[in-house]
Design a protein around this motif. Sequence first.
Motif, PDB file in Angstrom:
ATOM      1  N   PHE A  44      32.857  33.256  36.348  1.00  0.00           N
ATOM      2  CA  PHE A  44      31.723  33.668  37.163  1.00  0.00           C
ATOM      3  C   PHE A  44      31.985  33.500  38.667  1.00  0.00           C
ATOM      4  N   SER A  45      32.864  32.571  39.009  1.00  0.00           N
ATOM      5  CA  SER A  45      33.054  32.229  40.419  1.00  0.00           C
ATOM      6  C   SER A  45      34.163  33.019  41.110  1.00  0.00           C
ATOM      7  N   LEU A  46      34.826  33.925  40.414  1.00  0.00           N
ATOM      8  CA  LEU A  46      35.912  34.676  41.036  1.00  0.00           C
ATOM      9  C   LEU A  46      35.367  35.555  42.159  1.00  0.00           C
ATOM     10  N   PRO A  47      35.962  35.509  43.366  1.00  0.00           N
ATOM     11  CA  PRO A  47      35.442  36.253  44.519  1.00  0.00           C
ATOM     12  C   PRO A  47      35.641  37.760  44.375  1.00  0.00           C
ATOM     13  N   GLY A  48      34.568  38.508  44.650  1.00  0.00           N
ATOM     14  CA  GLY A  48      34.598  39.948  44.467  1.00  0.00           C
ATOM     15  C   GLY A  48      35.598  40.669  45.347  1.00  0.00           C
ATOM     16  N   ALA A  49      35.709  40.256  46.639  1.00  0.00           N
ATOM     17  CA  ALA A  49      36.613  40.942  47.565  1.00  0.00           C
ATOM     18  C   ALA A  49      38.064  40.815  47.103  1.00  0.00           C
ATOM     19  N   ASP A  50      38.430  39.629  46.652  1.00  0.00           N
ATOM     20  CA  ASP A  50      39.796  39.415  46.181  1.00  0.00           C
ATOM     21  C   ASP A  50      40.075  40.239  44.934  1.00  0.00           C
ATOM     22  N   LEU A  51      39.108  40.255  44.020  1.00  0.00           N
ATOM     23  CA  LEU A  51      39.278  41.033  42.789  1.00  0.00           C
ATOM     24  C   LEU A  51      39.418  42.517  43.109  1.00  0.00           C
ATOM     25  N   ARG A  52      38.618  42.977  44.067  1.00  0.00           N
ATOM     26  CA  ARG A  52      38.665  44.390  44.433  1.00  0.00           C
ATOM     27  C   ARG A  52      40.039  44.775  44.976  1.00  0.00           C
TER      28      ARG A  52
ATOM     29  N   ARG B 154      42.736  43.615  44.084  1.00  0.00           N
ATOM     30  CA  ARG B 154      43.675  43.606  42.960  1.00  0.00           C
ATOM     31  C   ARG B 154      43.332  44.659  41.914  1.00  0.00           C
ATOM     32  N   GLY B 155      42.320  45.482  42.223  1.00  0.00           N
ATOM     33  CA  GLY B 155      41.947  46.547  41.291  1.00  0.00           C
ATOM     34  C   GLY B 155      41.255  46.029  40.054  1.00  0.00           C
ATOM     35  N   LEU B 156      40.483  44.946  40.200  1.00  0.00           N
ATOM     36  CA  LEU B 156      39.770  44.356  39.071  1.00  0.00           C
ATOM     37  C   LEU B 156      38.269  44.358  39.338  1.00  0.00           C
ATOM     38  N   ASN B 157      37.488  44.583  38.308  1.00  0.00           N
ATOM     39  CA  ASN B 157      36.025  44.565  38.395  1.00  0.00           C
ATOM     40  C   ASN B 157      35.498  43.401  37.576  1.00  0.00           C
ATOM     41  N   ARG B 158      34.517  42.688  38.129  1.00  0.00           N
ATOM     42  CA  ARG B 158      33.950  41.525  37.432  1.00  0.00           C
ATOM     43  C   ARG B 158      32.547  41.839  36.925  1.00  0.00           C
TER      44      ARG B 158
ATOM     45  N   GLY C 288      29.972  39.457  35.379  1.00  0.00           N
ATOM     46  CA  GLY C 288      29.744  38.056  35.008  1.00  0.00           C
ATOM     47  C   GLY C 288      31.074  37.326  34.974  1.00  0.00           C
ATOM     48  N   ASN C 289      31.446  36.831  33.793  1.00  0.00           N
ATOM     49  CA  ASN C 289      32.750  36.180  33.659  1.00  0.00           C
ATOM     50  C   ASN C 289      33.720  37.045  32.843  1.00  0.00           C
ATOM     51  N   LEU C 290      33.500  38.373  32.916  1.00  0.00           N
ATOM     52  CA  LEU C 290      34.395  39.335  32.271  1.00  0.00           C
ATOM     53  C   LEU C 290      35.145  40.110  33.350  1.00  0.00           C
ATOM     54  N   LEU C 291      36.349  40.517  33.040  1.00  0.00           N
ATOM     55  CA  LEU C 291      37.159  41.295  33.977  1.00  0.00           C
ATOM     56  C   LEU C 291      37.553  42.633  33.349  1.00  0.00           C
ATOM     57  N   VAL C 292      37.332  43.699  34.117  1.00  0.00           N
ATOM     58  CA  VAL C 292      37.693  45.045  33.665  1.00  0.00           C
ATOM     59  C   VAL C 292      38.636  45.652  34.698  1.00  0.00           C
ATOM     60  N   PRO C 293      39.904  45.892  34.342  1.00  0.00           N
ATOM     61  CA  PRO C 293      40.835  46.529  35.278  1.00  0.00           C
ATOM     62  C   PRO C 293      40.354  47.931  35.661  1.00  0.00           C
ATOM     63  N   ASN C 294      40.563  48.307  36.903  1.00  0.00           N
ATOM     64  CA  ASN C 294      40.185  49.634  37.379  1.00  0.00           C
ATOM     65  C   ASN C 294      40.898  50.733  36.588  1.00  0.00           C
ATOM     66  N   ASP C 295      42.101  50.407  36.102  1.00  0.00           N
ATOM     67  CA  ASP C 295      42.861  51.375  35.310  1.00  0.00           C
ATOM     68  C   ASP C 295      42.067  51.839  34.091  1.00  0.00           C
ATOM     69  N   ASN C 296      41.207  50.970  33.570  1.00  0.00           N
ATOM     70  CA  ASN C 296      40.402  51.343  32.407  1.00  0.00           C
ATOM     71  C   ASN C 296      39.541  52.559  32.714  1.00  0.00           C
ATOM     72  N   TYR C 297      38.953  52.569  33.917  1.00  0.00           N
ATOM     73  CA  TYR C 297      38.078  53.672  34.296  1.00  0.00           C
ATOM     74  C   TYR C 297      38.884  54.921  34.641  1.00  0.00           C
ATOM     75  N   CYS C 298      40.118  54.740  35.086  1.00  0.00           N
ATOM     76  CA  CYS C 298      41.005  55.891  35.314  1.00  0.00           C
ATOM     77  C   CYS C 298      41.342  56.547  33.982  1.00  0.00           C
ATOM     78  N   LYS C 299      41.607  55.730  32.968  1.00  0.00           N
ATOM     79  CA  LYS C 299      41.862  56.254  31.622  1.00  0.00           C
ATOM     80  C   LYS C 299      40.621  56.952  31.083  1.00  0.00           C
ATOM     81  N   PHE C 300      39.465  56.393  31.403  1.00  0.00           N
ATOM     82  CA  PHE C 300      38.202  56.987  30.971  1.00  0.00           C
ATOM     83  C   PHE C 300      38.035  58.374  31.582  1.00  0.00           C
ATOM     84  N   GLU C 301      38.349  58.506  32.866  1.00  0.00           N
ATOM     85  CA  GLU C 301      38.239  59.807  33.525  1.00  0.00           C
ATOM     86  C   GLU C 301      39.195  60.817  32.892  1.00  0.00           C
TER      87      GLU C 301
END
Length: 349
Positions: A148-156, A158-162, A164-177
């Motif tokens: 839950f405490s992972l900083p949003g700017a740092d995750l962004r 690195r191409g990661l979306n948070r 809550g305490n779950l992480l979704v790589p941006n690549d997932n949404y690229c595959k979705f597109e």
Amino acid sequence: MGESNLDAVRSVVLKESECLDGVSAKIEGYDFNKGVNYSQLFKSLSVTGFQASNLGDAIQLINEMLDWRLSDETPAEDCTEEERDLAYRNSIKCKVFLGFTSNLISSGIRDIVRYLVQHHMVDVVVTTAGGVEEDLVKCLAPTYRGDFSLPGADLRSRGLNRIGNLLVPNDNYCKFEDWIIPIFDSMLEEQNSQNILWTPSKVIARLGKEINNETSYLYWAYKNNIPVYCPGLTDGSLGDMLYFHSYKSDPGLVIDIVQDIRSMNSEAVHAGPRKTGMIVLGGGLPKHHICNANMMRNGADYAVFINTAQEFDGSDSGARPDEATVKVHCDATIAFPILVAETFASHSK
């Protein structure tokens, strides 16, 4: 202080109690001296107190919902001959509406929803755009545990979306597109060549068919012909994909929400002799959409709400239910697996 005054004070402080024996259950917890018996542990919830009691009541209410048959009711004077037939009346069950917010599909609750839909234990599903797309994205790539405490700017960076305490790589949404745009192309061609009028529920059914993955609850909804309604279909990554796709043709893909509100409300209005039950995880759009549809038939017969919202801001999410309903103030990722284990799953044995 005089004796009479002392007696008066004593009578106020030590006021004689109304007897509750036989009127209200006694509070007591599970006795682990008897070993670990999960069934008995869960049965003890109703007399544990606080939200454990509410969860225990929710389990009981859903079991009543699942046990109900039309044969439990006295036939109406104006009912048809078929509705008088005992075998027919024994076959008619409560119509169950299940609603949930997108974060729960991002979590492991998705697999429990899939179980319910796979085995046709619910009749109507209502969710948000995220509740649709997250199911599909998980078929293409996994979601990971974070913090839950992972900083949003740092995750962004690195191409990661948070979530809550779950992480979704941006690549997932690229595959979705990459996966969904060709499907939109086919749907647009069918719209133009076959005059097909798409609705959110038809779009969702098509995506469930196309994903063709047994881990997907949308796949099983398509297979079992269970409608999935989402009036806010554009409020998420799906909306982003529809936006990008809209520039490929003018006019682009047309999605009619009016057909769906008619269909959704009809699910309740035309439930016929069946009772209806609502199970809603979280609040917002899914909760209001299900409640509003059942209002068309003067309310549902059973309702269980699981959320952490409070009522003091006037929101529908936190609104308290009336009779024949239970609200559990709890994170649904904790409460819902227990509830399903003691209701739907135990009924299927």
